[in-house]
Scaffold this motif. Structure first.
Motif, short mmCIF file in Angstrom:
data_model
loop_
_atom_site.label_atom_id
_atom_site.label_comp_id
_atom_site.label_asym_id
_atom_site.label_seq_id
_atom_site.Cartn_x
_atom_site.Cartn_y
_atom_site.Cartn_z
N MET A 1 3.96 1.70 -5.84
CA MET A 1 2.63 2.29 -4.77
C MET A 1 2.71 1.89 -3.51
O MET A 1 2.93 0.79 -3.49
N ASP A 2 2.81 2.81 -2.56
CA ASP A 2 2.68 2.53 -1.14
C ASP A 2 1.21 1.63 -0.78
O ASP A 2 0.22 1.94 -1.57
N THR A 3 1.36 0.76 0.14
CA THR A 3 0.38 0.10 0.89
C THR A 3 0.31 0.74 2.58
O THR A 3 1.36 1.29 2.86
N LEU A 4 -0.67 0.35 3.08
CA LEU A 4 -0.48 0.35 4.38
C LEU A 4 0.42 -0.36 5.14
O LEU A 4 1.17 0.65 6.01
N LYS A 5 0.63 -1.46 4.59
CA LYS A 5 2.06 -2.08 5.52
C LYS A 5 3.10 -1.50 5.11
O LYS A 5 4.13 -1.23 6.04
N SER A 6 3.29 -1.23 3.54
CA SER A 6 4.80 -0.74 3.45
C SER A 6 4.97 0.59 3.89
O SER A 6 6.01 0.86 4.57
N ARG A 7 4.00 1.45 4.14
CA ARG A 7 4.04 2.88 5.01
C ARG A 7 4.20 2.54 6.46
O ARG A 7 5.19 2.90 7.09
N ARG A 8 3.69 1.38 7.13
CA ARG A 8 4.01 1.24 8.63
C ARG A 8 5.31 0.75 8.74
O ARG A 8 6.09 1.25 9.44
N GLU A 9 5.68 -0.24 8.08
CA GLU A 9 7.26 -0.72 7.85
C GLU A 9 8.21 0.17 7.49
O GLU A 9 9.08 0.42 8.15
N SER A 10 7.89 1.28 6.61
CA SER A 10 8.73 2.46 6.47
C SER A 10 9.13 3.28 7.41
O SER A 10 10.17 3.71 7.80
N LEU A 11 7.95 3.23 8.38
CA LEU A 11 8.26 4.13 9.73
C LEU A 11 8.84 3.24 10.95
O LEU A 11 9.08 3.82 11.89
N GLY A 12 9.01 2.00 10.43
CA GLY A 12 9.63 1.27 11.73
C GLY A 12 8.54 0.85 12.80
O GLY A 12 8.95 0.58 13.99
N VAL B 1 -5.29 -3.45 12.75
CA VAL B 1 -4.46 -3.06 11.56
C VAL B 1 -4.04 -4.21 10.87
O VAL B 1 -4.14 -3.94 9.68
N TYR B 2 -3.74 -5.37 11.32
CA TYR B 2 -3.64 -6.68 10.54
C TYR B 2 -4.63 -6.73 9.50
O TYR B 2 -4.57 -7.06 8.35
N ARG B 3 -5.88 -6.50 10.13
CA ARG B 3 -7.32 -6.84 9.24
C ARG B 3 -7.22 -5.77 7.98
O ARG B 3 -7.47 -5.92 6.78
N ASP C 1 -6.60 11.97 3.33
CA ASP C 1 -6.45 11.72 1.89
C ASP C 1 -5.46 10.76 1.43
O ASP C 1 -5.81 9.73 0.53
N ALA C 2 -4.44 10.93 1.95
CA ALA C 2 -3.28 9.84 1.89
C ALA C 2 -3.61 8.73 2.43
O ALA C 2 -3.51 7.63 1.54
N LEU C 3 -4.16 8.48 3.45
CA LEU C 3 -4.53 7.16 3.99
C LEU C 3 -5.70 6.43 2.98
O LEU C 3 -5.48 5.30 2.75
N TRP C 4 -6.49 7.38 2.51
CA TRP C 4 -7.35 6.81 1.64
C TRP C 4 -6.56 6.15 0.26
O TRP C 4 -7.06 4.84 -0.35
N GLU C 5 -5.72 6.79 -0.19
CA GLU C 5 -4.85 6.42 -1.38
C GLU C 5 -4.23 5.14 -1.06
O GLU C 5 -4.19 4.31 -1.87
N LEU C 6 -3.62 5.11 0.19
CA LEU C 6 -3.13 3.63 0.46
C LEU C 6 -4.02 2.71 0.63
O LEU C 6 -3.59 1.46 0.61
N CYS C 7 -5.27 2.77 0.54
CA CYS C 7 -6.19 1.73 0.92
C CYS C 7 -6.93 1.50 -0.48
O CYS C 7 -7.68 0.56 -0.46
#
Length: 67
Positions: free
Chosen positions: A1-12, A28-30, A58-64
């Motif tokens: 499952m994706d996380t906020l960090k993995s999503r950000r990193e996948s976008l570079g 963002v770090y927090r 909705d996807a952002l909430w899922e990542l959280c």
């Protein structure tokens, strides 16, 4: 499952790039570290963060969701 960090990193994106318009890289770090809950931010700020990550609110909430 994706996380906020993995999503950000996948976008570079850096913390700074993901934090544009929402309060910067520290915020963002927090969010990524779990220190703060992004679901508690103002709706307009949440929308900017979702836009920065290329997802819907909705996807952002899922990542959280707690892991």
């Amino acid at each position: 499952m994706d996380t906020l960090k993995s999503r950000r990193e996948s976008l570079g994106l850096t913390l700074e790039q993901a934090g544009r318009g929402i309060g910067g890289r520290q915020k963002v770090y927090r969010f990524e570290s779990g220190e703060r809950d992004p679901r508690r931010m103002r709706l307009d700020t949440a929308q900017r963060y979702a836009d920065n990550l290329g997802v819907t609110l909705d996807a952002l909430w899922e990542l959280c969701q707690p892991r």
